[in-house]
Design an enzyme around this catalytic site. Structure first.
Site, short mmCIF file in Angstrom:
data_model
loop_
_atom_site.label_atom_id
_atom_site.label_comp_id
_atom_site.label_asym_id
_atom_site.label_seq_id
_atom_site.Cartn_x
_atom_site.Cartn_y
_atom_site.Cartn_z
N LYS A 41 0.84 -1.21 0.00
CA LYS A 41 0.00 0.00 0.00
C LYS A 41 0.87 1.26 0.00
CE LYS A 41 -0.41 -0.42 5.05
NZ LYS A 41 -1.28 -0.92 6.14
N ARG A 141 -10.90 -0.01 14.48
CA ARG A 141 -10.86 0.67 13.18
C ARG A 141 -11.99 0.18 12.28
NH1 ARG A 141 -5.06 0.99 10.25
NH2 ARG A 141 -5.43 -1.22 9.87
N HIS A 172 -6.51 -7.41 13.21
CA HIS A 172 -5.29 -6.60 13.18
C HIS A 172 -4.97 -6.20 14.61
CE1 HIS A 172 -2.30 -4.18 11.22
NE2 HIS A 172 -2.79 -3.03 11.62
N ARG A 225 0.49 -10.86 6.61
CA ARG A 225 0.48 -9.61 5.84
C ARG A 225 1.76 -8.87 6.19
NH1 ARG A 225 -4.50 -9.70 8.87
NH2 ARG A 225 -3.69 -7.93 10.06
N TYR A 270 14.66 31.52 5.46
CA TYR A 270 13.48 32.25 5.95
C TYR A 270 13.57 32.48 7.46
CZ TYR A 270 11.26 31.28 1.47
OH TYR A 270 10.96 31.21 0.14
N CYS A 316 13.44 24.96 3.23
CA CYS A 316 12.47 25.64 2.35
C CYS A 316 11.62 24.59 1.63
CB CYS A 316 13.20 26.50 1.32
SG CYS A 316 14.41 27.63 2.01
N MET A 317 10.76 25.05 0.75
CA MET A 317 9.91 24.11 0.02
C MET A 317 10.74 23.19 -0.88
SD MET A 317 6.73 24.89 -2.56
CE MET A 317 5.71 25.75 -1.38
N ASP A 318 11.77 23.75 -1.53
CA ASP A 318 12.51 22.99 -2.55
C ASP A 318 14.02 22.96 -2.35
OD1 ASP A 318 9.94 23.14 -4.15
OD2 ASP A 318 10.54 25.26 -4.08
C1 LIG Z 1 -0.69 -1.80 6.92
C2 LIG Z 1 -1.25 -3.06 7.41
C3 LIG Z 1 -0.45 -4.21 7.54
C4 LIG Z 1 1.06 -4.15 7.40
O1 LIG Z 1 1.59 -3.62 8.58
P1 LIG Z 1 3.16 -3.52 8.83
O2 LIG Z 1 3.27 -2.95 10.19
O3 LIG Z 1 3.70 -2.59 7.79
O4 LIG Z 1 3.69 -4.89 8.68
C5 LIG Z 1 -1.06 -5.40 7.86
N1 LIG Z 1 -2.39 -5.47 8.08
C6 LIG Z 1 -3.20 -4.39 7.99
C7 LIG Z 1 -4.66 -4.54 8.25
C8 LIG Z 1 -2.65 -3.15 7.68
O5 LIG Z 1 -3.45 -2.07 7.61
#
Ligand SMILES: *Cc1c(COP(=O)(O)O)cnc(C)c1O
Length: 377
Positions: A41, A141, A172, A225, A270, A316-318
């Protein structure tokens, strides 16, 4: 098409070999019957979604997790045919698209199933919509909270002529990266209570992000995951040590765009917050907060010629300025993340300085920074 950033020598380098190393380590550690799905992601935590997914696949990942539907569609468009799970809630209006692209989605309410079923019926979709039921065991969540709600959803999924494929069930953990496991154990207990309401478990039963797999491996289920650790970053920051050496994949470099001698008493950037106490050499680095290099990093440092150089004046920005130990030519390499000589700056160091976590720094690196890939194989 102009690729904005390609004509500036400020770049993110990604070592795909490091990603493969981290995944291989986890592959050999986990139960052989447990699959590893790579979490890619947020543009692969800033590392590049497609390149990371391909490297992860080569190292043994058999599926992918993303946060939003478009990330899943991008993986499909790149030709990846493995299972892809969207971890967040996708609007049910896209149910037909999800099913057609064989994408799996997290579902946390009966209402979602009802709405999606209507959309699927209206679009006469033949392919089943793959569902992973999300259980809220304490993350707070998304997900089902009670055995009764969960059992009702399972019944919907398993109705005759259901447009759904009940493919997975998951939760999770919110504290798997902490030494104190009190809350973790509470969540685990809630998980066991909830899944007891499901008489026949689906193909994928999963609870582990990186931290859970690294430090609570026993409850992995049959898929993990695997996210931040595949990028070589310790999910706990510095609180817990990983069971193997995590190899960071990302470095960030630039080149000095301007070098000058600054007289004592002159100020920088700045707000004129920095004034030279003595004559000194100052270099300008073409990066700024618009690149995700945070403004709060004033006073932090970069590496030039293997030497630590303080960032002086406001970022700065850049552009930003650094104090050099001596005169160096324009074009001299600057390391903002990575190693130069015997000095290293990690994303963790930057996060510590900013009072945040490396996740936020990594995925905050702007698209204006080109990603350049190396693969030692
Ligand atoms: C982002 C996420 C993960 C991965 O988590 P890490 O800490 O990067 O390993 C796994 N499960 C869910 C539901 C997540 O949102």
């Amino acid at each position: 098409m102009v690729v904005i950033g390609e004509h500036r020598h400020t770049q993110v380098q990604i070592d795909l070999q490091a990603i493969k190393h981290n995944i291989s380590e986890e592959m050999t550690r986990k139960d052989p019957l447990t699959e590893l799905w790579a979490v890619v992601k947020a543009n692969g935590y800033g590392h590049g979604i497609i390149q990371v997914a391909q490297a992860a696949k080569q190292a043994g990942a058999t599926g992918f997790c993303v946060a939003i539907l478009d990330e899943a569609l991008a993986l499909r468009q790149a030709g990846l045919t493995e299972p892809i799970l969207v971890l967040g809630i996708v609007e049910p209006e896209y149910a037909a698209l999800i099913a057609e692209k064989a994408i799996s989605v997290a579902v946390g309410s009966q209402a979602w199933l009802t709405q999606a079923a209507t959309v699927l019926a209206a679009n006469q979709v033949n392919a089943p919509l793959h569902v992973h039921l999300a259980l809220d065991t304490g993350m707070g969540r998304i997900g089902f909270q009670t055995p009764a709600d969960l059992a009702a959803a399972v019944q919907t999924l398993r109705q005759p002529q259901s447009p759904f494929d009940f493919e997975g069930i998951f939760t999770h953990f919110s504290t798997a990266d902490q030494a104190d496991d009190t809350y973790f154990i509470q969540q685990l207990t809630n998980w066991k209570t909830l899944i007891a309401a499901v008489d026949e478990l689906p193909r994928y039963v999963h609870v582990s992000n990186s931290a859970t797999s690294l430090w609570h491996q026993a409850c992995n289920g049959n898929m993990i995951r695997f996210g931040v650790a595949l990028y070589g970053l310790n999910p706990s920051g510095t609180a817990l040590s990983a069971p193997y050496r995590l190899q960071p994949a990302l470095s960030l470099t630039a080149e000095l765009s301007f070098v000058k001698h600054l007289a004592a008493g002159k100020s920088i950037s700045y707000g004129a917050t920095y004034t030279a106490k003595q004559a000194e050499w100052i270099g300008t680095v073409p990066i700024g907060y618009a690149d995700g290099y945070e403004r709060r990093l004033q006073g932090f440092h970069v590496l030039v010629d293997g030497r630590v150089c303080e960032i002086v004046g406001r970022v700065c920005m850049d552009q930003m300025m650094v104090r050099l130990p001596h005169e160096v030519p324009v074009g001299t390499p600057v390391t903002l993340v990575g190693t130069d000589g015997d000095q290293t700056i990690s994303l963790q160091d930057i996060a510590d300085y900013c009072g945040t976590i490396h996740y936020e720094i990594a995925c905050g690196l702007a698209t204006r920074l080109p990603r350049v890939y190396t693969d030692a194989e």
